[in-house]
Design a protein around this motif. Structure first.
Motif, short mmCIF file in Angstrom:
data_model
loop_
_atom_site.label_atom_id
_atom_site.label_comp_id
_atom_site.label_asym_id
_atom_site.label_seq_id
_atom_site.Cartn_x
_atom_site.Cartn_y
_atom_site.Cartn_z
N HIS A 34 0.82 -1.20 0.00
CA HIS A 34 0.00 0.00 0.00
C HIS A 34 0.86 1.25 0.00
O HIS A 34 0.51 2.26 0.61
CB HIS A 34 -0.94 -0.02 1.21
CG HIS A 34 -1.81 -1.23 1.22
ND1 HIS A 34 -1.43 -2.41 1.85
CD2 HIS A 34 -3.00 -1.48 0.62
CE1 HIS A 34 -2.38 -3.32 1.65
NE2 HIS A 34 -3.33 -2.79 0.91
N ASP A 70 -5.39 4.60 2.32
CA ASP A 70 -4.84 3.46 3.06
C ASP A 70 -3.96 3.90 4.23
O ASP A 70 -3.28 3.06 4.83
CB ASP A 70 -4.05 2.54 2.12
CG ASP A 70 -4.95 1.61 1.33
OD1 ASP A 70 -6.07 1.32 1.78
OD2 ASP A 70 -4.53 1.17 0.24
N ARG A 73 -3.82 1.95 7.55
CA ARG A 73 -3.30 0.58 7.61
C ARG A 73 -2.28 0.42 8.73
O ARG A 73 -2.11 -0.67 9.27
CB ARG A 73 -2.68 0.18 6.28
CG ARG A 73 -3.73 0.03 5.20
CD ARG A 73 -3.60 -1.29 4.52
NE ARG A 73 -4.64 -1.44 3.53
CZ ARG A 73 -5.48 -2.46 3.51
NH1 ARG A 73 -5.38 -3.42 4.40
NH2 ARG A 73 -6.39 -2.55 2.58
N GLU A 76 -4.30 -0.48 11.55
CA GLU A 76 -4.89 -1.79 11.29
C GLU A 76 -3.89 -2.89 11.64
O GLU A 76 -4.22 -3.86 12.32
CB GLU A 76 -5.31 -1.93 9.83
CG GLU A 76 -5.94 -3.26 9.50
CD GLU A 76 -6.43 -3.37 8.07
OE1 GLU A 76 -7.39 -4.12 7.85
OE2 GLU A 76 -5.85 -2.71 7.18
N TYR A 77 -2.65 -2.72 11.20
CA TYR A 77 -1.62 -3.72 11.46
C TYR A 77 -1.19 -3.76 12.93
O TYR A 77 -0.92 -4.82 13.47
CB TYR A 77 -0.38 -3.47 10.60
CG TYR A 77 -0.60 -3.62 9.11
CD1 TYR A 77 -1.54 -4.49 8.58
CD2 TYR A 77 0.16 -2.87 8.21
CE1 TYR A 77 -1.73 -4.62 7.22
CE2 TYR A 77 -0.01 -3.00 6.84
CZ TYR A 77 -0.96 -3.87 6.34
OH TYR A 77 -1.14 -4.00 5.00
N HIS A 83 -9.03 0.06 8.88
CA HIS A 83 -8.18 1.12 8.32
C HIS A 83 -8.97 2.25 7.67
O HIS A 83 -8.52 3.39 7.65
CB HIS A 83 -7.11 0.56 7.37
CG HIS A 83 -7.56 0.26 5.99
ND1 HIS A 83 -8.08 -0.95 5.62
CD2 HIS A 83 -7.54 1.02 4.86
CE1 HIS A 83 -8.36 -0.93 4.34
NE2 HIS A 83 -8.05 0.25 3.85
#
Length: 161
Positions: A34, A70, A73, A76-77, A83
């Protein structure tokens, strides 16, 4: 074409830091990344689809949304958050930092929040953005094809606009 907001985003320290964090988190990732290449591919493909279908789209909004879609992210990770939700919050902060007007920021944030769902109408900018995000990958050349969880019938095997 003047992409004033998008170019301000590219120079913004919060954006650059988040993008660096994302690239670091994905450096060992075998699946689609991304990074900036993906972000710009989504913007370009969105504009191509809009032109092909006669959909009016403001280039600065499209490129700004693509650069930021994005950005969440990282969370999110690292935290398991969605995200598109946390990314919309980060995008709001970045858009404020770059002096983006509220009406334009609202449109950009709307695209970011909705970029994970197809939507009801194929002729909206949000639906085209979703489609471009999915079509921006060439699955047939991916080294992680066998491990990918994308359904085979949804994978991009040909160049399409």
């Amino acid at each position: 074409m003047m992409l004033e907001t998008a170019n301000r985003i590219l120079k913004n320290s919060t954006f650059r830091l988040k993008l660096e964090e994302l690239e670091e988190l994905e450096k060992e990732r075998i699946f689609c990344g991304h990074g900036l290449e993906h972000l710009l591919a989504v913007a370009r493909m969105t504009m191509l689809i809009c032109i092909e279908r006669g959909i009016t789209a403001d280039e600065d909004i499209v490129y700004s949304a693509a650069l930021l879609h994005d950005i969440g992210r990282v969370e999110e990770y690292t935290q398991g958050l969605h995200h598109e939700t946390v990314g919309a919050e980060t995008a709001q902060r970045i858009l404020s930092e770059v002096g983006c007007g509220s009406k334009k920021a609202e449109k950009i944030i709307g695209i970011i929040r909705s970029h994970r769902s197809e939507g009801d109408k194929a002729d909206t900018l949000e639906a085209v953005f979703y489609e471009a995000d999915k079509k921006s990958r060439m699955c047939s050349f991916c080294k992680a094809q066998d491990e990918c969880n994308w359904p085979y019938e949804k994978r991009n095997k040909n160049i399409e606009v």
